[in-house]
Structures are given as structure tokens and as C-alpha cells.
Design an enzyme around this catalytic site. Structure first.
Site, short mmCIF file in Angstrom:
data_model
loop_
_atom_site.label_atom_id
_atom_site.label_comp_id
_atom_site.label_asym_id
_atom_site.label_seq_id
_atom_site.Cartn_x
_atom_site.Cartn_y
_atom_site.Cartn_z
N PHE A 250 2.61 -19.37 -16.50
CA PHE A 250 1.62 -18.29 -16.47
C PHE A 250 1.24 -17.93 -17.90
CE2 PHE A 250 -0.31 -14.26 -15.43
CZ PHE A 250 -0.85 -14.48 -14.16
N ALA B 188 7.20 -15.75 -15.24
CA ALA B 188 8.37 -15.12 -15.86
C ALA B 188 9.44 -14.74 -14.84
CB ALA B 188 7.93 -13.89 -16.66
N HIS C 192 2.42 -3.98 -11.90
CA HIS C 192 3.01 -5.31 -11.86
C HIS C 192 3.57 -5.74 -13.22
CE1 HIS C 192 3.78 -9.17 -10.06
NE2 HIS C 192 3.10 -9.79 -11.02
N ASN D 97 15.73 -14.79 -25.60
CA ASN D 97 14.66 -14.33 -24.72
C ASN D 97 13.36 -14.20 -25.51
OD1 ASN D 97 12.95 -13.17 -22.90
ND2 ASN D 97 14.37 -11.57 -22.27
N ILE E 210 1.20 -10.20 -20.07
CA ILE E 210 0.17 -9.37 -20.70
C ILE E 210 -0.15 -8.23 -19.75
CG2 ILE E 210 -2.19 -9.30 -21.60
CD1 ILE E 210 -1.86 -12.32 -22.25
N CYS F 105 5.05 -15.30 -21.20
CA CYS F 105 4.10 -14.33 -21.75
C CYS F 105 3.60 -13.44 -20.62
CB CYS F 105 2.93 -15.06 -22.40
SG CYS F 105 1.67 -13.95 -23.03
N GLU G 214 -3.87 -3.96 -15.17
CA GLU G 214 -4.27 -2.62 -14.73
C GLU G 214 -3.32 -2.02 -13.71
OE1 GLU G 214 -8.26 -3.06 -13.35
OE2 GLU G 214 -9.02 -3.62 -15.31
N THR G 215 -2.27 -2.76 -13.35
CA THR G 215 -1.36 -2.27 -12.32
C THR G 215 0.07 -2.21 -12.83
OG1 THR G 215 -0.82 -4.44 -11.41
CG2 THR G 215 -2.83 -3.37 -10.58
N ARG H 255 1.55 -13.47 -31.85
CA ARG H 255 3.01 -13.59 -31.83
C ARG H 255 3.52 -14.95 -31.38
NH1 ARG H 255 1.27 -8.74 -31.63
NH2 ARG H 255 2.51 -6.96 -32.26
#
Length: 154
Positions: free
Chosen positions: A26, A60, A92, A117, A86, A84, A89-90, A131
């Protein structure tokens, strides 16, 4: 913290180490960059290419179960988690970040096996891109340093 003073470790030697990498697909462009930087740093530290096992998982939340399988094999001196997450809007984002992080930490403690990690969590894509290389390299350095430390302590 990005750009933080991380201190300096003693000379790190990965020549005898076997390292497992679990990469979430993802946000694949970011996780591919993490993996490239991580692998490059491992090789720079002397880890032999043939002693690096790299597997891919969907996201993840799936990273811990692959790490667990690797830990149970007893074939690795250290493991590395790459992903990763990111913010969206929720809620989650928090669920995935918290649960994947807790899973990685729990496995490291349960198996007494270093797990670096590098599942990065950012507010946006620009932060992730900024990053991706540093955190991939950091994970390699952490894995080698901690594998050497635990060997010295045993």
C-alpha cells in the site's frame, strides 16, 4: 523526528547477519523507495545479498503476521518492517497506525528479536516522499545495530 540528532553508533558490521524485510505494498511508490534505501544500506553495512529475505504483503496491518512467520523460523538475526500510512479523512489512519505499530513491538518483545519499524506515518504524500530514503536507511542501521547488541548481550 525528521532530521533529528540520532547519535553515532559504533562501527556496524552486518557481514554475518541474516535480515528479513517485510514491505507493505500500500502506497507502493513510497514503500518501494523505503525498500531500495534499506537494501542499499544493508549492503553498505556488509549484509550479504543472499542473507536478505524480502517479502511483500498487501498493507501495514498484514506486516506483523509476516514478521511473526519469519520470527518463528528462527532464521533471522533482525527483521525490518516497511510501510507507509498517510492520514486520510477517517479514523482508519489511527487504527492502522496504532495496530501495526503495536503488532511490530509485541513481536519484537515476544521473540526477543530486533525489529526495526519503518512503517512511516505522515499527514500527506509530500511528507512521505521527504522521509522515504532516510527512514529506509535508518531501518537498516537499527536492525544491524540491535542484532549486534543482542548478540553481545547473550
Amino acid at each position: 523526528m525528521f532530521g533529528a540528532d540520532k547519535g553515532t553508533a559504533d562501527k556496524l558490521d552486518g557481514t554475518k547477519l541474516h535480515i528479513g524485510i517485510v514491505q507493505a505494498r500500500f502506497n507502493e511508490s513510497i514503500t518501494n523507495a523505503l525498500a531500495t534505501a534499506c537494501r542499499s544500506a544493508l549492503l553498505d553495512l556488509g549484509v550479504q545479498e543472499k542473507h536478505i529475505t524480502h517479502v511483500l504483503v498487501p498493507g501495514a496491518l498484514e506486516v506483523p503476521v509476516a514478521l511473526q512467520a519469519m520470527a518463528e523460523s528462527d532464521n533471522f538475526d533482525a527483521l525490518i518492517a516497511l510501510g507507509c500510512i498517510i492520514r486520510g479523512e477517517t479514523y482508519h489512519f489511527e487504527l492502522v497506525a496504532n495496530e501495526s505499530g503495536a503488532g511490530v513491538t509485541r513481536l519484537s518483545l515476544d521473540y526477543q528479536l530486533p525489529i526495526a519499524n519503518a512503517i512511516i506515518t505522515t499527514e500527506n504524500l509530500d511528507q512521505a516522499i521527504a522521509r522515504q530514503t532516510e527512514k529506509g536507511r535508518d531501518a537498516a542501521y537499527v536492525a544491524v545495530e540491535m542484532a549486534n547488541l543482542l548478540e553481545a548481550l547473550s
